[in-house]
Design a protein around this motif. Structure first.
Motif, PDB file in Angstrom:
ATOM      1  N   SER A 105      31.827  -9.288  23.026  1.00 43.24           N
ATOM      2  CA  SER A 105      32.701  -8.535  22.150  1.00 43.24           C
ATOM      3  C   SER A 105      32.061  -8.635  20.388  1.00 43.24           C
ATOM      4  O   SER A 105      32.747  -7.670  20.000  1.00 43.24           O
ATOM      5  N   TYR A 106      31.302  -9.748  20.405  1.00 35.74           N
ATOM      6  CA  TYR A 106      30.665  -9.602  18.948  1.00 35.74           C
ATOM      7  C   TYR A 106      29.293  -9.111  18.851  1.00 35.74           C
ATOM      8  O   TYR A 106      28.535  -9.127  17.849  1.00 35.74           O
ATOM      9  N   CYS A 107      28.806  -8.773  19.991  1.00 29.76           N
ATOM     10  CA  CYS A 107      26.966  -8.661  20.158  1.00 29.76           C
ATOM     11  C   CYS A 107      26.759  -7.045  20.101  1.00 29.76           C
ATOM     12  O   CYS A 107      27.356  -6.268  21.004  1.00 29.76           O
ATOM     13  N   ILE A 108      25.768  -6.716  19.350  1.00 28.49           N
ATOM     14  CA  ILE A 108      25.197  -5.524  19.338  1.00 28.49           C
ATOM     15  C   ILE A 108      24.027  -5.366  20.150  1.00 28.49           C
ATOM     16  O   ILE A 108      23.847  -3.913  20.475  1.00 28.49           O
ATOM     17  N   ILE A 109      23.428  -6.323  20.738  1.00 26.95           N
ATOM     18  CA  ILE A 109      22.291  -6.225  21.449  1.00 26.95           C
ATOM     19  C   ILE A 109      22.481  -4.975  22.732  1.00 26.95           C
ATOM     20  O   ILE A 109      21.454  -4.254  23.000  1.00 26.95           O
ATOM     21  N   PRO A 110      23.460  -5.213  23.618  1.00 25.71           N
ATOM     22  CA  PRO A 110      23.462  -4.187  24.630  1.00 25.71           C
ATOM     23  C   PRO A 110      23.281  -2.588  24.259  1.00 25.71           C
ATOM     24  O   PRO A 110      22.669  -1.700  24.689  1.00 25.71           O
ATOM     25  N   TYR A 111      24.071  -2.529  22.882  1.00 18.75           N
ATOM     26  CA  TYR A 111      23.757  -1.046  22.403  1.00 18.75           C
ATOM     27  C   TYR A 111      22.132  -0.739  21.680  1.00 18.75           C
ATOM     28  O   TYR A 111      21.928   0.240  21.628  1.00 18.75           O
ATOM     29  N   ALA A 112      21.642  -1.932  21.283  1.00 20.94           N
ATOM     30  CA  ALA A 112      20.384  -1.900  20.897  1.00 20.94           C
ATOM     31  C   ALA A 112      19.383  -1.741  22.092  1.00 20.94           C
ATOM     32  O   ALA A 112      18.320  -1.119  21.855  1.00 20.94           O
ATOM     33  N   ASN A 166       0.889  -1.137  -0.005  1.00 25.78           N
ATOM     34  CA  ASN A 166      -0.006   0.170   0.012  1.00 25.78           C
ATOM     35  C   ASN A 166       0.985   1.200  -0.098  1.00 25.78           C
ATOM     36  O   ASN A 166       1.341   1.452   0.893  1.00 25.78           O
ATOM     37  N   PRO A 167       1.065   2.000  -1.020  1.00 31.21           N
ATOM     38  CA  PRO A 167       2.120   3.077  -1.048  1.00 31.21           C
ATOM     39  C   PRO A 167       1.472   3.963  -0.354  1.00 31.21           C
ATOM     40  O   PRO A 167       2.337   5.006  -0.126  1.00 31.21           O
ATOM     41  N   ASN A 168       0.237   4.168  -0.075  1.00 30.20           N
ATOM     42  CA  ASN A 168      -0.336   5.267   0.877  1.00 30.20           C
ATOM     43  C   ASN A 168      -0.167   4.830   2.231  1.00 30.20           C
ATOM     44  O   ASN A 168      -0.757   5.691   3.136  1.00 30.20           O
ATOM     45  N   ALA A 169       0.058   3.987   2.658  1.00 30.21           N
ATOM     46  CA  ALA A 169      -0.039   3.475   4.111  1.00 30.21           C
ATOM     47  C   ALA A 169       1.361   4.148   4.782  1.00 30.21           C
ATOM     48  O   ALA A 169       2.300   4.682   4.509  1.00 30.21           O
ATOM     49  N   VAL A 170       0.942   4.376   6.174  1.00 36.01           N
ATOM     50  CA  VAL A 170       2.189   4.747   7.202  1.00 36.01           C
ATOM     51  C   VAL A 170       3.026   3.720   7.426  1.00 36.01           C
ATOM     52  O   VAL A 170       2.276   2.617   7.945  1.00 36.01           O
ATOM     53  N   ILE A 171       4.288   3.837   7.595  1.00 38.39           N
ATOM     54  CA  ILE A 171       5.212   2.694   7.862  1.00 38.39           C
ATOM     55  C   ILE A 171       6.211   3.256   9.160  1.00 38.39           C
ATOM     56  O   ILE A 171       6.697   4.101   8.748  1.00 38.39           O
ATOM     57  N   ALA A 172       5.808   2.362  10.321  1.00 41.75           N
ATOM     58  CA  ALA A 172       6.760   2.577  11.361  1.00 41.75           C
ATOM     59  C   ALA A 172       7.554   1.625  11.501  1.00 41.75           C
ATOM     60  O   ALA A 172       7.306   0.173  11.400  1.00 41.75           O
ATOM     61  N   VAL A 173       8.750   1.613  11.875  1.00 43.62           N
ATOM     62  CA  VAL A 173       9.899   0.608  12.098  1.00 43.62           C
ATOM     63  C   VAL A 173      10.349   0.840  13.440  1.00 43.62           C
ATOM     64  O   VAL A 173      10.713   1.816  13.994  1.00 43.62           O
ATOM     65  N   THR A 174      10.461  -0.245  14.193  1.00 41.91           N
ATOM     66  CA  THR A 174      10.878  -0.335  15.689  1.00 41.91           C
ATOM     67  C   THR A 174      11.928  -1.296  15.743  1.00 41.91           C
ATOM     68  O   THR A 174      12.373  -1.966  14.708  1.00 41.91           O
ATOM     69  N   GLY A 175      12.495  -1.902  16.977  1.00 40.26           N
ATOM     70  CA  GLY A 175      13.121  -3.105  17.094  1.00 40.26           C
ATOM     71  C   GLY A 175      14.673  -2.455  17.315  1.00 40.26           C
ATOM     72  O   GLY A 175      15.154  -1.535  16.985  1.00 40.26           O
ATOM     73  N   GLY A 186      12.750   2.517  17.242  1.00 44.58           N
ATOM     74  CA  GLY A 186      13.616   1.837  18.092  1.00 44.58           C
ATOM     75  C   GLY A 186      13.138   0.884  18.841  1.00 44.58           C
ATOM     76  O   GLY A 186      12.148   0.137  18.873  1.00 44.58           O
ATOM     77  N   THR A 187      13.940   1.017  20.386  1.00 40.69           N
ATOM     78  CA  THR A 187      13.532   0.032  21.222  1.00 40.69           C
ATOM     79  C   THR A 187      12.862   0.595  22.474  1.00 40.69           C
ATOM     80  O   THR A 187      13.104  -0.048  23.816  1.00 40.69           O
ATOM     81  N   LYS A 188      12.392   1.980  22.290  1.00 39.94           N
ATOM     82  CA  LYS A 188      11.931   2.767  23.487  1.00 39.94           C
ATOM     83  C   LYS A 188      10.668   3.343  23.052  1.00 39.94           C
ATOM     84  O   LYS A 188      10.478   3.729  21.945  1.00 39.94           O
ATOM     85  N   ASP A 189       9.719   3.620  23.777  1.00 36.22           N
ATOM     86  CA  ASP A 189       8.523   4.234  23.724  1.00 36.22           C
ATOM     87  C   ASP A 189       7.436   3.546  22.779  1.00 36.22           C
ATOM     88  O   ASP A 189       6.457   4.244  22.278  1.00 36.22           O
ATOM     89  N   ARG A 190       7.639   2.296  22.866  1.00 36.60           N
ATOM     90  CA  ARG A 190       6.628   1.393  22.191  1.00 36.60           C
ATOM     91  C   ARG A 190       5.143   1.790  22.562  1.00 36.60           C
ATOM     92  O   ARG A 190       4.290   1.283  21.754  1.00 36.60           O
ATOM     93  N   LYS A 191       4.836   1.857  23.984  1.00 34.85           N
ATOM     94  CA  LYS A 191       3.764   1.933  24.486  1.00 34.85           C
ATOM     95  C   LYS A 191       3.095   3.175  23.852  1.00 34.85           C
ATOM     96  O   LYS A 191       1.755   3.542  24.070  1.00 34.85           O
ATOM     97  N   ASN A 192       3.656   4.345  23.499  1.00 37.92           N
ATOM     98  CA  ASN A 192       3.173   5.451  22.656  1.00 37.92           C
ATOM     99  C   ASN A 192       2.923   5.272  21.023  1.00 37.92           C
ATOM    100  O   ASN A 192       2.600   6.352  20.694  1.00 37.92           O
ATOM    101  N   ILE A 193       3.063   4.128  20.582  1.00 38.45           N
ATOM    102  CA  ILE A 193       3.339   4.038  19.077  1.00 38.45           C
ATOM    103  C   ILE A 193       2.081   4.482  18.248  1.00 38.45           C
ATOM    104  O   ILE A 193       1.965   4.862  17.310  1.00 38.45           O
ATOM    105  N   VAL A 194       0.886   4.242  19.164  1.00 37.67           N
ATOM    106  CA  VAL A 194      -0.546   4.367  18.207  1.00 37.67           C
ATOM    107  C   VAL A 194      -0.621   6.008  18.201  1.00 37.67           C
ATOM    108  O   VAL A 194      -0.916   6.418  17.109  1.00 37.67           O
ATOM    109  N   THR A 195      -0.297   6.633  19.254  1.00 42.35           N
ATOM    110  CA  THR A 195      -0.310   8.154  19.390  1.00 42.35           C
ATOM    111  C   THR A 195       0.710   8.736  18.388  1.00 42.35           C
ATOM    112  O   THR A 195       0.187   9.583  17.598  1.00 42.35           O
ATOM    113  N   LEU A 196       1.804   8.283  18.143  1.00 45.19           N
ATOM    114  CA  LEU A 196       2.737   8.712  17.475  1.00 45.19           C
ATOM    115  C   LEU A 196       2.515   8.431  15.916  1.00 45.19           C
ATOM    116  O   LEU A 196       2.721   9.424  15.098  1.00 45.19           O
TER     117      LEU A 196
END
Length: 431
Positions: free
Chosen positions: A157-164, A68-77, A98-108
């Motif tokens: 040393s290989y993991c990005i998750i703490p930074y995410a 749907n070219p007219n859809a709103v697209i939100a990317v989290t994670g 991102g990984t914060k404020d998902r509880k406000n996603i509908v409003t955003l």
């Protein structure tokens, strides 16, 4: 009625968060659609554990815009958190959360239009509060994921998750118990405790522990199984085992992340244990639970991994005899110490080593399963399989297919395990 659709990449924590966000949209009057259908809003919950996760995330974002070219697209994670500008540059993306404020996603989302291009990602490393996202209903009524913890302080040393995901934040035990009671009331029989680093549950609260939570959930009426997601080995010391071995509901299945069976490699990975300590933990679990399944994650091709080091891993895997394993090839993650190491392993070598470990773990998987052939075990059925068979799992995570003329979804049955077909047991229901 407005329509919203969701796509989840990655781990069980992401699955939980997607379910919670979908429930927020449903509570706001949206009709929840399949991702393959036309919707007004598409939410993509991304993964960044490997380069493949990043690439797949980008593919899914582009697929949504075509639907749907007219859809709103939100990317989290995680990918959205660690590379927000890169995600925002993908054509069609309107919001990066991102990984914060998902509880406000509908409003955003409702403040956006198809021309919007908003980066709402904030510094996750300064976040010290657990973001409460709750689920009351699941599309699958058999098993429910319960997120009990967020973040990781390990910095492998290989993991990005703490930074995410940021530092460890545990969910209040009363809130966890309250959600599980509600899910049990709604018919869920199996509860899976998930988190980014489940082993760290409670360390920031100071008034509870993972084993204390397990024993409290054990007392909840209606819950018949408690299952742990992946857990770090050093949590499972003898004190922990002694505190949970009398649980009537905890599944005898522990997914313990090994990564390497070589001490030199583990040290470069900044893992906090040795192979001897890992073996001691496995031995303790097998002494406490004679039917226990030990599954794991194994990484091949970490920088500087020599043939000698790899062979140590092969030998260790043979000796431990895992019930199953997730084998994956090291992937450079920008921003991690391991990505800067000069001696990166070639893709051909990583592929060869991966095949060797997979072959070894398939042998030990079959050895484990074959121990139970001819025995009758209790199976919780989850979904139809093929050819009139239903699929379910034993307490110790053996996948079972059994024929039935009635719908077995969400039902426990005693099943005689008859034969092992490439890791799936074919059985017969007995009463």
């Amino acid at each position: 009625m407005k329509k919203a659709a969701f796509y989840t990449l990655g781990c069980k924590v992401n699955q939980y968060e997607t379910e919670a966000m979908a429930e927020l949209f449903a509570d706001s009057g949206y009709e929840i659609k399949e991702f393959t259908e036309v919707a007004d809003v598409y939410v993509i919950n991304t993964c960044s554990v490997t380069n493949m996760g990043d690439r797949k995330s980008r593919q899914i974002i582009r697929r949504a815009k075509k639907l749907n070219p007219n859809a709103v697209i939100a990317v989290t994670g995680c990918y959205a958190q660690t590379a927000p500008d890169e995600v925002l540059a993908i054509e069609g993306v309107n919001l990066v959360l991102g990984t914060k404020d998902r509880k406000n996603i509908v409003t955003l989302v409702e403040e956006l239009n198809t021309e919007s291009n908003i980066n709402h990602v904030s510094d996750i490393m300064s976040n010290h509060e657990f973001e409460e996202l709750q689920i009351k209903q699941y599309s699958n009524r058999t098993r429910a994921f319960i997120k009990i913890q967020e973040g990781c302080n390990q910095f492998c040393s290989y993991c990005i998750i703490p930074y995410a995901r940021g530092p460890v934040r545990s969910r209040a035990k009363d809130d966890v118990v309250r959600e599980i009671k509600e899910l049990a009331h709604n018919g869920f029989k199996e509860i899976i405790l998930v988190g980014i680093h489940v082993a760290s549950y409670g360390v920031d609260l100071g008034n509870t522990t993972l084993e204390s939570l397990i024993m409290d959930v054990d007392k909840i009426d209606g819950v018949e199984r408690i299952r742990l997601s992946s857990i770090e080995p050093m949590t499972l010391n003898q004190e922990f085992i002694d505190s949970i071995k009398d649980s009537k509901k905890l599944c005898h299945h522990f997914h313990i992340s090994l990564q390497s069976g070589c001490d030199e490699t583990l040290k470069r990975m900044n893992r906090k244990y040795t192979t001897a300590q890992f073996k001691g933990i496995v031995d303790g679990l097998r002494e406490a639970f004679n039917d226990v399944a030990i599954t794991t994650d194994i990484m091949v091709g970490f920088p500087d991994e020599s043939d000698e080091e790899f062979n140590k891993t092969v030998e260790f895997v043979r000796n431990i005899k895992f019930a199953d394993a997730h084998v994956f090839q090291y992937s450079q993650r920008r921003g991690t110490p391991a990505a800067k190491r000069p001696n990166q392993i070639s893709p051909d070598v990583k592929e060869k080593r991966s095949k060797i470990i997979i072959a070894e773990t398939q042998k030990t998987r079959d050895e484990f399963i074959n121990r139970f052939i001819g025995k009758t075990m209790r199976v919780l059925f989850e979904q139809p399989a093929k050819d009139g068979l239903f699929e379910g799992k034993t307490d110790n995570y053996i996948t079972v297919h059994a024929p039935s003329d009635i719908d077995l979804n969400d039902q426990f049955r005693n099943v005689l395990l008859e034969r092992n077909e490439n890791g799936i047991v074919i059985g017969k229901i007995v009463e």
